[in-house]
Design an enzyme around this catalytic site. Structure first.
Site, mmCIF file in Angstrom:
data_model
loop_
_atom_site.group_PDB
_atom_site.id
_atom_site.type_symbol
_atom_site.label_atom_id
_atom_site.label_comp_id
_atom_site.label_asym_id
_atom_site.label_seq_id
_atom_site.Cartn_x
_atom_site.Cartn_y
_atom_site.Cartn_z
ATOM 1 N N ALA A 230 0.736 -1.342 -0.023
ATOM 2 C CA ALA A 230 0.023 -0.007 0.090
ATOM 3 C C ALA A 230 0.907 1.256 0.105
ATOM 4 C CB ALA A 230 -0.820 0.061 1.155
ATOM 5 N N TYR A 231 1.895 1.279 0.742
ATOM 6 C CA TYR A 231 2.783 2.415 0.867
ATOM 7 C C TYR A 231 3.465 2.666 -0.417
ATOM 8 C CZ TYR A 231 6.410 5.498 2.822
ATOM 9 O OH TYR A 231 7.233 6.513 2.988
ATOM 10 N N GLY A 232 4.087 1.469 -0.782
ATOM 11 C CA GLY A 232 4.792 1.532 -1.972
ATOM 12 C C GLY A 232 3.888 1.964 -3.137
#
Length: 274
Positions: free
Chosen positions: A158-160
């Site tokens: 999700a962050y990437g």
């Protein structure tokens, strides 16, 4: 290094400015002469950061909002515009780590929440300040990239994915607003010692222990390098530079030939460094 007073008379808004990299950016912009509005969800952190800036002689405004909520963002920007007449500089630094672990095991709402904050918050803040910037035909926007933006970030999908979206959004928005005198760039701060980085390292150590892998090293960079790069990107020193991703760690940004960079084929997603 920065020149004292080079942002005199400019109004800056720094999201996620209550701690870590955002706080360092706010202090750096204030030291360069800007009036600084600090925006974050936690009122206590915002007020502590505001007191630190005020003690250093900066004009500061403390704002509380969740960057993923359109109405809260609009209200915060409107408050800054009422106080100072407009926002000349926007630094989109607010972010969350999101769920750690294999993508197929992630809780859907937690995964989507991370994208809403990291990418959606960037969009909402840009959307709120751009009408004023376009009307004044000047403005500088810096979006904070992070791990996973241009290379894989296993266990933090999700962050990437959100940070990759931020960089692509930077490149596209820069092309869109360039006729209006507004510049948009992105910064990769490196592995900075922040609460989020320590949280990620702890999660990776836990997963490494469960899977028998090697534990990651603790982040070692300091936020000042990223803050100085942000200052460069919103100052006259980088005039003409837009739609690019610069690394605070790897790129020799203090000695850039802006005309050469802008004439090149690279965009934000394709880092300056080969």
């Amino acid at each position: 290094m920065s020149a004292e007073g080079e942002l005199e008379g400019r109004n800056a808004l720094v999201t996620g400015g209550g701690r870590g990299i955002g706080r360092s950016i706010a202090l750096t912009l204030g030291a360069a002469g800007a009036r600084v509005a600090i925006l974050a969800r936690t009122r206590e952190q915002v007020e502590e950061a505001a007191q630190e800036l005020s003690a250093a002689g900066s004009s500061v405004l403390a704002l509380t909002a969740d960057v993923s909520v359109p109405g809260q963002v609009a209200a915060a920007v409107a408050e800054a515009e009422r106080a100072w007449g407009g926002v000349d500089i926007l630094v989109n630094n607010a972010g969350v780590l999101g769920p750690a672990g294999p993508a197929h095991e992630a809780e859907p709402e937690a995964w989507l929440r991370a994208v809403r904050v990291n990418l959606g918050g960037c969009f909402l803040c840009c959307r709120a300040v751009l009408p004023g910037m376009i009307a004044r035909r000047r403005g500088g926007i810096v979006n904070l990239s992070g791990g996973g933006a241009v290379s894989p970030r296993p266990w933090f999908t999700a962050y990437g994915a959100a940070k990759a979206g931020v960089v692509s959004f930077t490149e596209t928005l820069a092309a869109e607003v360039s006729p209006h005198g507004v510049r948009v760039n992105a910064v990769a701060p490196g592995e900075v010692r922040t609460d989020m980085a320590r949280e990620a390292a702890a999660a990776l150590r836990e997963m490494a222990a469960a899977r028998g892998g090697a534990a990651p090293e603790e982040p070692g960079a300091t936020p000042e390098g990223a803050a100085e790069l942000v200052l460069y990107l919103v100052s006259p020193r980088s005039a003409g530079l837009s739609g690019r991703l610069l690394s605070a760690v790897w790129d020799d940004w203090e000695h850039l030939d802006v005309e050469e960079v802008m004439a090149g084929e690279g965009g934000a997603v394709r880092r300056l460094r080969p």
